[in-house]
Design a protein around this motif. Sequence first.
Motif, short mmCIF file in Angstrom:
data_model
loop_
_atom_site.label_atom_id
_atom_site.label_comp_id
_atom_site.label_asym_id
_atom_site.label_seq_id
_atom_site.Cartn_x
_atom_site.Cartn_y
_atom_site.Cartn_z
N ILE A 1 -23.80 33.81 -7.74
CA ILE A 1 -23.15 33.39 -8.98
C ILE A 1 -21.89 32.59 -8.66
CG2 ILE A 1 -24.08 35.39 -10.20
CD1 ILE A 1 -21.34 36.68 -10.03
N LEU B 1 -14.53 37.87 -12.95
CA LEU B 1 -15.67 38.16 -13.82
C LEU B 1 -15.30 39.12 -14.96
CD1 LEU B 1 -18.34 38.83 -11.03
CD2 LEU B 1 -17.98 36.69 -12.29
N TYR C 1 -20.22 37.77 -16.97
CA TYR C 1 -19.64 36.49 -17.39
C TYR C 1 -18.53 36.09 -16.42
CZ TYR C 1 -21.59 37.31 -22.12
OH TYR C 1 -22.42 37.52 -23.20
N SER C 2 -18.28 34.80 -16.32
CA SER C 2 -17.05 34.35 -15.67
C SER C 2 -15.92 34.49 -16.68
CB SER C 2 -17.18 32.90 -15.21
OG SER C 2 -17.41 32.05 -16.32
N GLN D 1 -23.35 34.46 -16.30
CA GLN D 1 -23.79 34.37 -14.92
C GLN D 1 -25.11 35.08 -14.64
OE1 GLN D 1 -22.05 32.54 -12.58
NE2 GLN D 1 -20.84 31.93 -14.36
N SER E 1 -17.82 33.74 -3.27
CA SER E 1 -19.23 33.71 -3.61
C SER E 1 -20.09 33.64 -2.35
CB SER E 1 -19.54 32.52 -4.51
OG SER E 1 -20.92 32.39 -4.71
#
Length: 401
Positions: free
Chosen positions: A53, A58, A75-76, A83, A399
């Motif tokens: 992601i 987050l 979600y971001s 995501q 990430s």
Amino acid sequence: MTATRFQRLARQTATAVVCALTFAGAVAAADDTDTSTKASAFEPETFTVEQGIAEGPLVLVNQASWDGASRIHVYSQDGLDYQGLLSMGLTSQLIVSPDHSRVYTLSDYMERYTYGPIHSVVQAFDIDTLKPVAEVEVPNKAVKAIGMEHLIEISADGKYVYVQNATPGTSVTVVSVDDMSVLKEIPTPGCYGIYPSAEGHRFTTLCGPGTLNSYDVDEQDPGATPSDKFFNVEADALYLHSVRTQDGHLVFTSFNGNLYVVDDSGDKAKLVKKLAVTEGVDGDWAPGGYGVTAYNAANDMLFMIVHSDAYEGSHKDMSEQIWAYSLADEKLLSRSKAPHLVAIATSQGERPTLYGSNEEESSVDVYTAGDDGFKFKKTDSDERVGWTTSLMTAPARTSAQ
């Protein structure tokens, strides 16, 4: 119909069929003629799959379910970009590891749903890929509840996961993260909720007499070290929800809107101070919901969702406002309109953004502070998740991409 008329109609029909077939053949011939031209111009779309992601902090929204698979939507924080999701069994609970690399969940898998075996499972998900990487079945004493927090927790060093049991007799199952095995069960009679210490392998739990019991997981017999009575369960009951401040204190919120600041660093938990947030504010204001507060360390600020005209039993009512309370100054700084929230979470940093579970709209709402300090306005919303009662934020991490 006469024979002559029948023959005339038959000839007309035959002529129409021949014409139609001729036209179809002409179209097919034209298609055959253009095939090579079209084939040379066609460029097929290439599909790719991201290995992880997006980078950045987050928001994890727990859509716990009684009637099917639970989901944790990811979600971001920036832009509320969706995501992906984690999927598990019924009545999901979650906690993020201290290094932010994993999400641990607790949920139940039922073989026949209305009867038969029930499997309580702790699962570990990689937070970058959202894939399950390990699991362990824990005793089927694990609590079945939605909307609450502190029913699955993790030690400060990430070595142990703690699971709340309720049969209704209460205890805590300790899971070793290294090999995902059940290490021990610690009886906690008359107490509920798990609050890991900021260091080491101790935890405290809220108890019926208005105390906190402390347990040392490393001891062969963890025993129980009770605090002095510091709240009245009849006159000023506490939410299970709490936050931990930058100085290591736990802050519990009461149904009446009082904050109890507790030092749990020693063998015996101690009340540091009690702060009356709603006292003296016209309108009979009180907190309502599940995750009723969120803490921003950069400003030593506590945010609380509240409703007016509070009464006995309104402690789960939806919000009307968000209040920003300075723990450093022990002062209410601002009040912002924010309807229908039952849980909130906050980003970190000097200028926090708030995220809320909206019970009325079944949405995740975003509240952003303006230039006038800690006054918030709703700036975004996402209704794809549905009804939820708990969410949390996780800081930025690297990430896997």
